[in-house]
Design a protein around this motif. Sequence first.
Motif, short mmCIF file in Angstrom:
data_model
loop_
_atom_site.label_atom_id
_atom_site.label_comp_id
_atom_site.label_asym_id
_atom_site.label_seq_id
_atom_site.Cartn_x
_atom_site.Cartn_y
_atom_site.Cartn_z
N LEU A 45 93.70 1.95 -75.40
CA LEU A 45 94.59 1.32 -74.42
C LEU A 45 95.33 2.44 -73.72
N TRP A 46 95.32 2.42 -72.38
CA TRP A 46 95.96 3.48 -71.62
C TRP A 46 96.35 2.97 -70.23
N SER A 47 97.03 3.83 -69.48
CA SER A 47 97.48 3.47 -68.13
C SER A 47 97.22 4.63 -67.18
N ASP A 48 97.06 4.31 -65.91
CA ASP A 48 97.00 5.33 -64.86
C ASP A 48 98.24 5.28 -63.98
N GLY A 49 99.25 4.52 -64.43
CA GLY A 49 100.48 4.37 -63.66
C GLY A 49 100.52 3.14 -62.80
N VAL A 50 99.36 2.59 -62.48
CA VAL A 50 99.28 1.37 -61.67
C VAL A 50 98.73 0.22 -62.51
N SER A 66 91.25 -4.49 -67.28
CA SER A 66 92.40 -3.86 -66.65
C SER A 66 93.31 -4.93 -66.04
N VAL A 67 94.59 -4.61 -65.96
CA VAL A 67 95.54 -5.50 -65.31
C VAL A 67 96.58 -4.64 -64.60
N VAL A 68 97.02 -5.10 -63.43
CA VAL A 68 98.07 -4.38 -62.70
C VAL A 68 99.39 -4.58 -63.43
N ALA A 69 100.07 -3.47 -63.68
CA ALA A 69 101.38 -3.53 -64.35
C ALA A 69 102.44 -3.87 -63.32
N ASP A 93 106.35 5.75 -73.20
CA ASP A 93 106.88 7.11 -73.19
C ASP A 93 106.49 7.86 -71.93
N LEU A 94 105.22 7.78 -71.55
CA LEU A 94 104.70 8.60 -70.46
C LEU A 94 104.96 8.01 -69.09
N TRP A 95 104.82 6.69 -68.96
CA TRP A 95 104.88 6.06 -67.64
C TRP A 95 106.12 5.20 -67.44
N ALA A 423 91.80 12.92 -60.73
CA ALA A 423 92.99 12.19 -60.29
C ALA A 423 93.67 11.46 -61.44
N ALA A 424 92.89 11.04 -62.42
CA ALA A 424 93.43 10.36 -63.60
C ALA A 424 92.47 10.58 -64.75
N TRP A 425 93.03 10.63 -65.97
CA TRP A 425 92.19 10.93 -67.14
C TRP A 425 92.82 10.31 -68.37
N TRP A 426 91.95 9.93 -69.32
CA TRP A 426 92.40 9.42 -70.61
C TRP A 426 91.40 9.83 -71.67
N CYS A 427 91.89 10.07 -72.87
CA CYS A 427 91.04 10.40 -74.00
C CYS A 427 91.38 9.48 -75.16
N GLY A 428 90.36 8.87 -75.73
CA GLY A 428 90.52 8.05 -76.93
C GLY A 428 89.99 8.82 -78.13
N GLU A 429 90.88 9.15 -79.06
CA GLU A 429 90.55 10.00 -80.21
C GLU A 429 90.76 9.20 -81.49
N PRO A 430 89.86 9.28 -82.48
CA PRO A 430 89.99 8.43 -83.67
C PRO A 430 91.26 8.65 -84.47
N SER A 431 91.90 9.80 -84.31
CA SER A 431 93.08 10.10 -85.13
C SER A 431 94.25 9.16 -84.86
N LEU A 432 94.38 8.63 -83.65
CA LEU A 432 95.52 7.76 -83.35
C LEU A 432 95.46 6.49 -84.19
N ALA A 433 94.27 5.92 -84.33
CA ALA A 433 94.12 4.74 -85.18
C ALA A 433 94.34 5.10 -86.64
#
Length: 466
Positions: A45-50, A66-69, A93-95, A423-433
């Motif tokens: 789960l992540w966001s690009d700010g929009v 996806s859904v517009v925030a 935290d980030l957005w 322009a936008a990037w996200w990484c899904g890493e197993p450690s967060l779970a």
Amino acid sequence: MSEGIVALIRQGAPTPCAGRFVLEAEAWQAMIAGLSAADLPLLGLWSDGVQVHALFHHDPMPLVASVVASSGGYPALSPVRVGARAPERIIHDLWGIPAIGGRCDPWLDQGRWPVASPLAAHPAPTPGLPEGREFIDDAAVRQAGGTVLGYGPAEGNFRAPFHLRLGLPGARIEAVQPCMGYAHRGLAARLRGLAPQQAARLVARIDAPATVAHQLAFARALHNATGTVMPAQDVAAGVMLGAMERIATHLDVLAQASAIVGDGRSATLAASMLEQMRQMCRNICGRRLLFDVIPPAAAFLMNVDGTQLATLAAQHALLHRLFWRPRGLAAQARGKGVLSAKMAARLGIMGCNARAAQQGQGDVTDRLEARLGEIGASLSLLAAPPESAVMEVEGGGGEGLGWAEGPAGPVWHWLRLEAGHVAAWWCGEPSLAQVQALPAILSGAAYEDVDLIVVSLGLSATGADL
């Protein structure tokens, strides 16, 4: 029931990224309602700010809703997918985008950032930086009573940069509160505006034990975003280098675990095998650690020495016997740090840790046995590499999603390009779970077993914090 949710998501507006659909607010709410009774694992789960994006595991290809925030945020997924709790807090935290119905207390921000919501369009300055973090125990830790012990760098040791608050009313741990953010490097901001070649070098340094997986997942996302096929030689190199990385990382975990329980023979053998793998990597790639190897140079030859492989195979058989001998590592680790198959499924945990939970009770012994099994399978793959074809692209509209199997589970990368730059990037890493699973895994454990349990998971603080 899952097929109904899949159909609902696919009714959303298609996007340049294959498998991603934008839902209206009502459809997002309907999706959440349906997920409470659906078997559709959440992988990220992540966001690009929009928009806010939710990645679900659905064969044969991933599915992203996806859904517009809105100005007030977006409806939280965490009430129906517990694995969304940490990502929702990270997005806030980030957005500065809240999850309505979820928690908004900090996950990454320890109160020392010069601005709040640094990725927002207009981040607000913070009043001042404290001298240091004050640990405030959550309700579970306070309710446990007894002794509260810390585990992590704040205790003055050399453990990985994350901290655990452990409530021990007696001899066993009853409550666990993870405190993250120590390893946060602001990668989502640092990658913005970079050319793909520059971004790839940064991506390769997210987590050293899984550098090949991150490079390969990013490369696949880039090929999908640009609509260019990945050549067969690059596909083959990714398979072979991924196998080498899994062998090295699993050996490192086995060496550490053996040393923790005082099994000197196994620790020495695993460390010797690891050194041989490092030498093999250097002979093939010119690097003991596999940074910056995908895509390979034109003269890159994946030629693995057969004699070396035969030696490693014989040593692997001996390591396996040592593992199962009376009073060996398997016996000493049995019953410790259980990750059940149900908990793994709830949190979207995949890879060797999930397979260990499915094939056994999911304790430390099962996880280490799964790593031993993957070492053997990877050695066989290096001895007889499969034929590789070009990777077909999915999308090609400037946005792409890619994944690769890492030593601890799948690694995901998503990116959007504008004018040839990220322009936008996200990484899904197993450690967060895995971090989110720690309260369940450590429940009932003795404090002196925490090191062994954490090592067996292969948890990376840098991968979780990004």
